[in-house]
Design an enzyme around this catalytic site. Structure first.
Site, short mmCIF file in Angstrom:
data_model
loop_
_atom_site.label_atom_id
_atom_site.label_comp_id
_atom_site.label_asym_id
_atom_site.label_seq_id
_atom_site.Cartn_x
_atom_site.Cartn_y
_atom_site.Cartn_z
N ASP A 31 0.83 -1.21 0.00
CA ASP A 31 0.00 0.00 0.00
C ASP A 31 0.87 1.26 0.00
OD1 ASP A 31 -2.02 -1.75 0.10
OD2 ASP A 31 -2.78 -1.17 2.08
N GLU A 33 3.90 1.65 -1.21
CA GLU A 33 4.48 1.88 -2.54
C GLU A 33 3.42 2.44 -3.50
OE1 GLU A 33 7.67 -1.34 -3.79
OE2 GLU A 33 6.15 -2.15 -2.43
N TYR A 34 2.21 1.90 -3.37
CA TYR A 34 1.11 2.38 -4.22
C TYR A 34 0.87 3.87 -3.96
CZ TYR A 34 -3.56 2.89 -6.24
OH TYR A 34 -4.63 3.32 -6.98
N ASP A 35 0.80 4.22 -2.65
CA ASP A 35 0.54 5.63 -2.29
C ASP A 35 1.64 6.55 -2.84
OD1 ASP A 35 -1.74 4.90 -1.06
OD2 ASP A 35 -0.91 4.90 0.98
N SER A 80 -35.61 -7.18 -11.14
CA SER A 80 -35.13 -7.83 -9.93
C SER A 80 -35.23 -9.34 -10.15
CB SER A 80 -35.94 -7.38 -8.72
OG SER A 80 -37.29 -7.35 -9.06
N GLU A 112 -23.73 -17.67 -7.96
CA GLU A 112 -22.82 -16.82 -7.18
C GLU A 112 -23.52 -16.33 -5.92
OE1 GLU A 112 -22.37 -12.61 -8.80
OE2 GLU A 112 -22.98 -13.72 -10.58
N LYS A 114 -25.38 -13.86 -3.38
CA LYS A 114 -26.21 -12.66 -3.59
C LYS A 114 -25.80 -11.65 -2.53
CE LYS A 114 -30.77 -11.04 -4.63
NZ LYS A 114 -30.68 -9.81 -3.85
N ASP A 116 -25.54 -8.28 -0.30
CA ASP A 116 -26.51 -7.36 0.27
C ASP A 116 -25.97 -5.95 0.10
OD1 ASP A 116 -28.83 -6.77 1.43
OD2 ASP A 116 -28.27 -7.34 3.46
N ARG A 135 -30.31 1.55 -9.54
CA ARG A 135 -31.39 0.83 -10.20
C ARG A 135 -32.66 1.69 -10.25
NH1 ARG A 135 -33.42 -4.87 -9.53
NH2 ARG A 135 -31.74 -5.16 -8.08
N GLU A 174 -23.05 -4.90 -8.06
CA GLU A 174 -23.54 -4.57 -6.72
C GLU A 174 -22.43 -3.85 -5.97
OE1 GLU A 174 -26.61 -5.83 -6.34
OE2 GLU A 174 -27.03 -5.81 -4.18
N TYR A 226 -21.80 -8.33 -12.43
CA TYR A 226 -22.38 -9.64 -12.70
C TYR A 226 -23.30 -9.73 -13.89
CZ TYR A 226 -26.15 -7.46 -9.98
OH TYR A 226 -27.10 -6.59 -9.50
N LYS A 290 -28.41 -18.89 -12.20
CA LYS A 290 -28.85 -18.44 -13.52
C LYS A 290 -28.57 -19.51 -14.56
CE LYS A 290 -27.73 -13.64 -12.61
NZ LYS A 290 -26.85 -12.50 -12.90
N LYS A 314 -32.92 -17.73 -1.27
CA LYS A 314 -32.72 -16.99 -0.01
C LYS A 314 -32.22 -17.93 1.08
CE LYS A 314 -34.36 -12.84 -0.62
NZ LYS A 314 -33.53 -11.69 -0.47
N CYS A 408 -59.33 2.76 21.18
CA CYS A 408 -58.16 3.22 20.44
C CYS A 408 -57.17 3.91 21.39
CB CYS A 408 -58.61 4.19 19.34
SG CYS A 408 -57.24 5.00 18.50
N CYS A 411 -57.36 7.87 20.41
CA CYS A 411 -58.53 8.76 20.52
C CYS A 411 -59.63 8.18 21.42
CB CYS A 411 -59.10 9.05 19.13
SG CYS A 411 -59.88 7.61 18.37
N CYS A 426 -59.79 1.13 14.49
CA CYS A 426 -60.40 2.27 15.18
C CYS A 426 -61.47 2.82 14.25
CB CYS A 426 -59.33 3.32 15.46
SG CYS A 426 -60.00 4.92 15.89
N CYS A 431 -59.72 10.15 13.81
CA CYS A 431 -58.72 9.79 14.83
C CYS A 431 -57.38 10.43 14.44
CB CYS A 431 -58.59 8.27 14.87
SG CYS A 431 -57.12 7.69 15.73
O1 I6G Z 1 -30.45 -8.19 -8.10
C1 I6G Z 1 -29.55 -9.01 -8.61
C2 I6G Z 1 -28.47 -9.43 -7.87
C3 I6G Z 1 -27.54 -10.30 -8.41
C4 I6G Z 1 -29.71 -9.46 -9.94
C5 I6G Z 1 -28.77 -10.34 -10.49
C6 I6G Z 1 -27.68 -10.75 -9.69
O2 I6G Z 1 -26.80 -11.57 -10.27
C7 I6G Z 1 -25.70 -11.97 -9.51
N1 I6G Z 1 -28.92 -10.78 -11.75
C8 I6G Z 1 -29.98 -10.38 -12.47
C9 I6G Z 1 -30.14 -10.91 -13.84
C10 I6G Z 1 -30.93 -9.51 -11.94
N2 I6G Z 1 -30.78 -9.05 -10.68
C11 I6G Z 1 -32.10 -9.07 -12.71
#
Ligand code: I6G
Length: 666
Positions: A31, A33-35, A80, A112, A114, A116, A135, A174, A226, A290, A314, A408, A411, A426, A431
């Protein structure tokens, strides 16, 4: 070497180190050296400012703050994913695909984690990053280009010679914050007396939506890419080929991605990932599975909100225990009285939970939830907290079953629960709690979007009887507001301006804002289309007409008609119009020649894109589908149309050329 070449050489060197660090996860230098290299480039550019270019790595530090974000329309909607809540639902997803394809076969999947985080789209023209967006609602997102430019893992230029870069490349990914970066960030926030973030997702979202990109530049944002949007000039047969090229171009791609033969391997991938969930360096809430082959994807097509060829598997929600300190009643905008448990604050899956809805008396009875109980809490889908069960072994002596009061809490009017219904309401339409919630909904972002009218102000306005219903908002004066607590003349003026600015709106925002039961944001858009933006017609509608609208069933039709039978509602709406609310017609008012007709576009079209074809059909009341079935009315086939054309011919569905289709439209 002249200075310009020297600068370019340094940039290339730094970009290559970025690539090794962010994409290959295999840095060659420390890091420090990079800096040092980075500082050298900064100094050279400072001495020679005429050589600074927008894609220089030094240009990631942020720019002066914006007033607001502009919008960017996605060329292809950012859909989605449909969810599978367990492995059975993943199997059911596979079965649906097999049924649709009409034959048993082993499908090659690619899966892969998902993440958050926050989905974004990055656009490159001739290899250069030109803009990026959130999005948003899937069709249009916010222009966050300046913020995205500060993320070092996002290439500002593709790692190819300019002439061999695709003319247009849209990449989706993401943006997220790693767990260790998140902990460091929160420590920093604490040290600087700033509020800490509840979880990495909130921190990432808050950082990306900063109007001041120099703040974003200080946040430890990461990205995995992705998915493709539009790509011009190069095509791929499989998703794995595309991802390989994505990595070559310089985009970080999740190393956990795997190609899987058949659904059994995909399910094993999902379960294995779930067991490793907590040891990954970032938060995930599931796996994404997919279809790998693009021709097969094309054959399967997409639904209105999600592709048929992918599923988000999920994970089980994460659970913790806590103690119920109290149960209070909360009144919503429709008068629904909901019991809410006040918990000893507990962190569940990274978020502090202290309030949990118990839904209704039946739910409390079923789980026998009492004040004083120790309970198991989880975040459903990792978002909404819920009580899973009471841990009876830990119940203190002397607890009493909880019974909701019949009056209620706000009220004191009667609360009535019709037979056969679980929700108690109610009965007092005036109210104050109901009035407040209705106004909060009316002003909210996706409704009238009135900035500056928050919960606290609404509380005061209702308690001081300055407003009783939403139309009263439009007759408030600066003078009235400036007399309220914590309201200086300037903020009173700003608030009135915001109210006035909201008056010019659209049919769907206004109808959504009215809070008609069973009519949400999407429903309001469906109605806007069906009534061509004509509110007077909508106010006089009847059940039969409503039921002819796709997506409007008998229950929704009845609530709409009942809503307009109530004179109070009609008066409120008319008052809004008298006080200056104007619904701009964003409908194209075209002849609805395609009502009830479903089109499928296939092959390459010459004068329009497939998306434009879809828009042409939808603007005229029709539907456009991704795949051919017995429900298809017309197939519009361009050059090199493949399996869809064949299927149309097999099913005897009329096939139009592009020019025949355009003739129909004319
Ligand atoms: O919301 C998403 C998260 C991850 C995605 C997604 C994804 O692929 C790793 N891929 C697609 C095709 C879509 N939503 C519509």
């Amino acid at each position: 070497m002249n200075i310009r070449d020297n600068i370019q050489k340094l940039r290339n060197e730094i970009n290559e180190h970025n690539y090794r660090y962010y994409v290959l996860d295999d840095p060659l230098i420390s890091d420090v050296e990079y800096d040092r290299l980075f500082k050298k480039l900064q100094n050279l550019e400072k001495e020679n400012p005429n050589f600074i270019t927008p894609d220089s790595p030094t240009q990631r530090v942020g720019a002066p703050p914006l007033e607001g974000f502009g919008n960017i329309k996605h060329r292809i909607p950012m859909q989605s994913l449909a969810n599978a809540m367990d492995t059975e639902e993943i199997l059911a997803f596979h079965d649906r695909l097999i049924r649709r394809l009409g034959e048993q076969r082993i499908i090659e999947y690619i899966a892969e984690p998902k993440l958050d985080g926050l989905a974004v789209e990055l656009v490159y023209e001739n290899g250069k990053f030109v803009n990026g967006s959130t999005r948003g609602d899937g069709t249009t997102g916010e222009n966050i280009t300046r913020n995205l430019k500060t993320i070092r893992a996002i290439p500002l230029a593709l790692r190819v010679e300019a002439h061999s870069a695709p003319a247009l490349l849209e990449v989706r990914g993401e943006v997220f914050i790693r767990k260790d970066d998140f902990n460091k960030l929160n420590k920093q926030q604490e040290t600087n007396d700033k509020p800490v973030f509840a979880n990495p997702r909130n921190a990432a979202a808050g950082s990306l939506r900063q109007l001041d990109s120099s703040i974003t530049a200080k946040r430890p944002l990461s990205i995995f890419c992705y998915q493709a949007g539009v790509i011009e000039g190069i095509s791929f047969e499989t998703h794995s080929e595309f991802l390989k090229e994505l990595k070559n171009w310089g985009f970080p791609v999740n190393p956990e991605i795997k190609i899987l033969k058949g659904i059994a391997e995909a399910i094993t991938f999902h379960s294995d990932l779930e067991s490793r969930r907590n040891s990954l360096p970032y938060e995930i809430d599931g796996s994404v599975i997919k279809v790998n082959n693009y021709a097969l994807r094309e054959e399967l097509g997409v639904r209105s909100r999600s592709p048929r060829w992918a599923i988000a598997g999920k994970f089980k929600a994460q659970q913790e225990t806590s103690v119920i300190e109290d149960i209070v009643l909360s009144v919503g905008r429709t008068g629904a009285v909901t019991p809410v448990a006040k918990l000893m604050p507990v962190k569940v899956g990274g978020v502090v939970v202290s309030n949990v809805t118990l839904h209704n008396q039946d739910e409390i009875d079923r789980k026998d939830i009492r004040v004083g109980d120790t309970v198991l809490v989880q975040r459903a889908g990792d978002v909404i907290p819920q009580v899973v069960k009471v841990i009876l072994e830990k119940r203190p002596t002397n607890t009493q079953p909880f019974k909701m009061s019949n009056s209620c809490p706000e009220c004191n009017h009667d609360v009535f629960r019709p037979e056969g219904e679980v929700v108690a309401r109610c009965q007092n339409l005036s109210c104050p709690a109901q009035v407040k919630r209705r106004i909060e909904h009316f002003v909210s972002k996706n409704a009238m979007d009135i900035d500056g009218v928050g919960e606290k102000l609404i509380d005061q306005l209702v308690e001081k009887k300055l407003i009783n219903s939403v139309d009263d908002l439009f007759s408030l004066t600066v003078h009235q507001l400036s007399e309220l607590e914590r309201m200086a003349e300037k903020s009173a003026e700003n608030t009135i301006n915001a109210i006035n600015n909201s008056k010019t709106t659209t049919f769907h925002r206004f109808v959504h804002a009215l809070g008609i039961r069973n009519v949400g944001e999407h429903g309001a858009k469906v109605l806007e289309k069906a009534f061509a933006g004509n509110i007077e017609k909508f106010m006089k509608t009847n059940i039969e007409d409503l039921e002819t609208i796709d997506e409007v069933g008998p229950i929704v039709a009845e609530t709409i008609v009942t809503f307009w039978l109530d004179e109070t509602n009609v008066n409120i709406v008319n008052n809004c119009f008298e006080l200056g609310v104007v619904l701009e017609n964003n409908q194209k008012n075209l002849d609805q020649i395609f009502i009830g007709k479903t089109f499928v576009f296939t092959g390459s079209l010459e004068t329009i894109t497939r998306n434009e074809g879809k828009e042409i059909v939808e603007d005229r009341g029709g539907r456009s589908a991704g795949s051919v079935s017995s429900k298809t009315d017309y197939v519009v086939a361009g050059e090199n149309a493949g399996s869809k054309l064949k299927k149309a011919e097999e099913l005897g569905i009329p096939v139009l050329t592009e020019s025949e289709f355009m003739d129909l439209v004319k």
